[in-house]
Design a protein around this motif. Structure first.
Motif, short mmCIF file in Angstrom:
data_model
loop_
_atom_site.label_atom_id
_atom_site.label_comp_id
_atom_site.label_asym_id
_atom_site.label_seq_id
_atom_site.Cartn_x
_atom_site.Cartn_y
_atom_site.Cartn_z
N LEU A 7 89.72 42.87 90.46
CA LEU A 7 90.79 43.68 89.87
C LEU A 7 91.91 42.79 89.35
O LEU A 7 92.44 43.01 88.26
CB LEU A 7 91.33 44.69 90.89
CG LEU A 7 92.43 45.63 90.41
CD1 LEU A 7 92.03 46.41 89.16
CD2 LEU A 7 92.81 46.60 91.53
N ALA A 8 92.26 41.75 90.09
CA ALA A 8 93.32 40.84 89.66
C ALA A 8 92.95 40.08 88.38
O ALA A 8 93.79 39.90 87.50
CB ALA A 8 93.63 39.84 90.78
N GLY A 11 91.44 43.47 85.67
CA GLY A 11 92.12 44.76 85.54
C GLY A 11 91.20 45.93 85.77
O GLY A 11 91.57 47.08 85.56
N ARG A 17 88.15 51.54 84.96
CA ARG A 17 89.20 50.84 84.21
C ARG A 17 90.19 51.84 83.65
O ARG A 17 89.88 53.01 83.45
CB ARG A 17 88.57 50.05 83.07
CG ARG A 17 87.84 50.96 82.10
CD ARG A 17 87.26 50.28 80.91
NE ARG A 17 86.37 51.08 80.12
CZ ARG A 17 86.57 52.31 79.66
NH1 ARG A 17 87.66 52.95 79.91
NH2 ARG A 17 85.68 52.92 78.90
N ARG A 65 96.05 54.16 85.26
CA ARG A 65 96.31 53.14 86.28
C ARG A 65 95.19 53.15 87.30
O ARG A 65 94.80 54.20 87.79
CB ARG A 65 97.65 53.43 86.95
CG ARG A 65 98.01 52.53 88.11
CD ARG A 65 99.39 52.91 88.61
NE ARG A 65 99.66 52.44 89.93
CZ ARG A 65 100.86 52.04 90.32
NH1 ARG A 65 101.88 52.08 89.50
NH2 ARG A 65 101.05 51.62 91.54
N GLU A 67 94.28 51.63 91.00
CA GLU A 67 94.99 51.04 92.14
C GLU A 67 94.14 51.04 93.40
O GLU A 67 93.46 52.01 93.71
CB GLU A 67 96.28 51.82 92.42
CG GLU A 67 97.06 51.29 93.60
CD GLU A 67 98.37 52.04 93.84
OE1 GLU A 67 99.23 51.47 94.53
OE2 GLU A 67 98.52 53.17 93.36
N THR A 124 102.40 39.25 89.29
CA THR A 124 101.59 39.84 88.23
C THR A 124 100.61 38.78 87.74
O THR A 124 101.00 37.65 87.48
CB THR A 124 102.48 40.34 87.07
OG1 THR A 124 103.39 41.31 87.60
CG2 THR A 124 101.65 40.98 85.98
N THR A 129 97.66 42.71 86.23
CA THR A 129 97.52 43.40 87.51
C THR A 129 98.67 42.98 88.41
O THR A 129 99.00 41.80 88.51
CB THR A 129 96.17 43.03 88.17
OG1 THR A 129 95.11 43.42 87.29
CG2 THR A 129 95.99 43.72 89.51
N HIS A 153 97.39 46.98 91.55
CA HIS A 153 97.16 47.96 90.48
C HIS A 153 97.26 47.37 89.08
O HIS A 153 97.92 46.38 88.86
CB HIS A 153 98.12 49.14 90.64
CG HIS A 153 99.55 48.77 90.51
ND1 HIS A 153 100.34 48.41 91.56
CD2 HIS A 153 100.36 48.69 89.41
CE1 HIS A 153 101.55 48.14 91.15
NE2 HIS A 153 101.60 48.28 89.84
N ASN A 154 96.55 48.06 88.17
CA ASN A 154 96.54 47.64 86.78
C ASN A 154 96.65 48.87 85.88
O ASN A 154 95.97 49.85 86.08
CB ASN A 154 95.25 46.89 86.44
CG ASN A 154 95.27 46.31 85.05
OD1 ASN A 154 95.15 47.03 84.07
ND2 ASN A 154 95.44 45.01 84.97
#
Length: 156
Positions: A7-8, A11, A17, A65, A67, A124, A129, A153-154
């Motif tokens: 995720l980092a 995203g 997504r 979003r 998360e 960030t 993310t 979260h992204n």
């Protein structure tokens, strides 16, 4: 940890997504548990649907979003579609452990001083993310006092 790094870095979590239709997310993940506001007003925007530790904020029928919500002392609860190897993993991730894993994965990040207040911090990543950390005292749920990841979260 690999789910968090995915995720980092990207995203997204697998096929999940920001920008995808909620209907596509529910076809993949099964029906989500809507925020109580959505039960009262199904046309309300900006509220999340939940699948355990995963939440998807939705506006206009589209995911805005993605998360992962973590709480020290608990375990991740994820839909089977995201891979059962992640479900039940510890949701206790110390800040330094997470930042070290980001560095090891080659994921650049910057401190996000705008959202930091006393007892909180965030970074960030290159994918946009945000990792949000909260300071915990030693207690039943956290044996070692320190900053722990509570949200990743992204917004896409």
């Amino acid at each position: 940890m690999d789910l968090l790094i995915e995720l980092a870095l990207t995203g997204r979590i697998g096929p999940v997504r920001a920008g995808m239709p909620l209907s596509e997310a529910e076809a993949l993940l099964g029906p989500g548990r809507p925020h109580p506001m959505l039960r009262m007003r199904p046309d309300a925007d900006g509220y999340p649907y939940f699948w355990g530790s995963l939440s998807l904020e939705v506006s206009g029928g589209e995911v805005t979003r993605v998360e992962l919500r973590l709480r020290p002392g608990t375990r991740l609860e994820l839909p089977a579609a995201l891979g059962s190897r992640h479900d039940g993993a510890s949701a206790e991730v110390a800040r330094e452990e997470f930042l070290g894993a980001l560095k090891e994965a080659g994921c650049s990040f910057e401190a996000d001083d705008q959202s930091a207040v006393s007892g909180q911090s965030s970074v960030t990543t290159q994918a946009g993310t945000t990792a949000f950390f909260v300071e915990f005292s030693a207690s039943e749920s956290v044996q070692v006092a320190g900053y722990y990841l509570v949200s990743l979260h992204n917004r896409g």
